[in-house]
Design a protein around this motif. Structure first.
Motif, mmCIF file in Angstrom:
data_model
loop_
_atom_site.group_PDB
_atom_site.id
_atom_site.type_symbol
_atom_site.label_atom_id
_atom_site.label_comp_id
_atom_site.label_asym_id
_atom_site.label_seq_id
_atom_site.Cartn_x
_atom_site.Cartn_y
_atom_site.Cartn_z
ATOM 1 N N VAL A 13 0.635 -1.206 0.054
ATOM 2 C CA VAL A 13 -0.007 -0.100 0.077
ATOM 3 C C VAL A 13 0.758 1.304 0.023
ATOM 4 O O VAL A 13 0.465 2.235 -0.519
ATOM 5 N N CYS A 63 -7.973 5.534 -0.924
ATOM 6 C CA CYS A 63 -8.538 5.665 0.130
ATOM 7 C C CYS A 63 -9.991 5.037 0.272
ATOM 8 O O CYS A 63 -10.550 4.428 1.247
ATOM 9 N N ARG A 119 -10.367 2.003 -0.181
ATOM 10 C CA ARG A 119 -10.268 0.680 0.221
ATOM 11 C C ARG A 119 -10.023 0.471 1.674
ATOM 12 O O ARG A 119 -9.727 -0.601 2.035
ATOM 13 N N VAL A 120 -10.142 1.590 2.155
ATOM 14 C CA VAL A 120 -10.272 1.365 3.595
ATOM 15 C C VAL A 120 -11.305 0.473 4.328
ATOM 16 O O VAL A 120 -12.199 0.324 3.684
ATOM 17 N N SER A 121 -10.951 -0.026 5.444
ATOM 18 C CA SER A 121 -12.047 -0.909 6.187
ATOM 19 C C SER A 121 -13.170 -0.167 6.832
ATOM 20 O O SER A 121 -12.839 1.223 6.796
ATOM 21 N N MET A 139 -5.932 0.370 7.219
ATOM 22 C CA MET A 139 -5.627 -0.131 6.077
ATOM 23 C C MET A 139 -4.682 -1.182 6.661
ATOM 24 O O MET A 139 -3.921 -1.030 7.530
ATOM 25 N N PHE A 145 -7.347 -7.578 2.184
ATOM 26 C CA PHE A 145 -6.254 -7.302 2.675
ATOM 27 C C PHE A 145 -5.084 -8.398 3.120
ATOM 28 O O PHE A 145 -5.641 -9.339 3.288
ATOM 29 N N SER A 185 0.927 2.304 6.097
ATOM 30 C CA SER A 185 -0.097 2.705 4.994
ATOM 31 C C SER A 185 -0.787 3.774 5.663
ATOM 32 O O SER A 185 -1.327 4.778 4.727
ATOM 33 N N HIS A 186 -1.117 4.207 6.991
ATOM 34 C CA HIS A 186 -1.666 5.247 7.446
ATOM 35 C C HIS A 186 -0.812 6.320 7.350
ATOM 36 O O HIS A 186 -1.395 7.500 7.095
#
Length: 128
Positions: A52, A79, A81-83, A88, A99, A108-109
């Motif tokens: 990522v 963005c 794709r975040v949970s 992430m 993931f 990733s963050h």
């Protein structure tokens, strides 16, 4: 090199390098692998997903090259794709979108935050 102010991001060699990396390591949909090897150099078993943070590196390069629209499109796709909790993972399976690796992953963050800041700054300084 541009991040350390050694060579400008718009220098033809940097533009060519970023383009070559994006093409060679592309996993599709803006995702990038960190390397392509039969056996990963990190020595870990298992499949390697798209890393990522590498995709956020591409966002930063596009931004620094004044390709802001492309950078924003890629940033928005990443963005998305975040949970559901806004988290992430370290890697994403390019085929399934699942993931992989460490979850949640600080790198990733950091990418989300740094690329968002870089994009916002670029938009502020663009001529009207």
């Amino acid at each position: 090199m541009p991040a350390r102010k050694v060579v400008p991001a718009k220098h033809p060699r940097i533009v060519a390098t970023a383009t070559a990396v994006a093409e060679r390591l592309s996993a599709g949909d803006g995702l990038l692998y960190r390397y392509l090897h039969e056996e990963p150099p990190d020595g870990l078993e298992g499949d390697e997903g798209a890393f990522v943070l590498c995709s956020y590196w591409l966002v930063d390069n596009l931004t620094a090259q004044a390709r802001t629209d492309e950078a924003e499109d890629l940033y928005a796709a990443l963005c998305s794709r975040v949970s559901p909790l806004g988290l992430m993972s370290e890697q994403i399976n390019a085929s399934t979108g699942e993931f992989m690796g460490n979850f949640p992953q600080a790198f990733s963050h950091i990418g989300i935050i740094a690329s968002g800041v870089n994009l916002a700054r670029a938009r502020e300084t663009e001529p009207s």
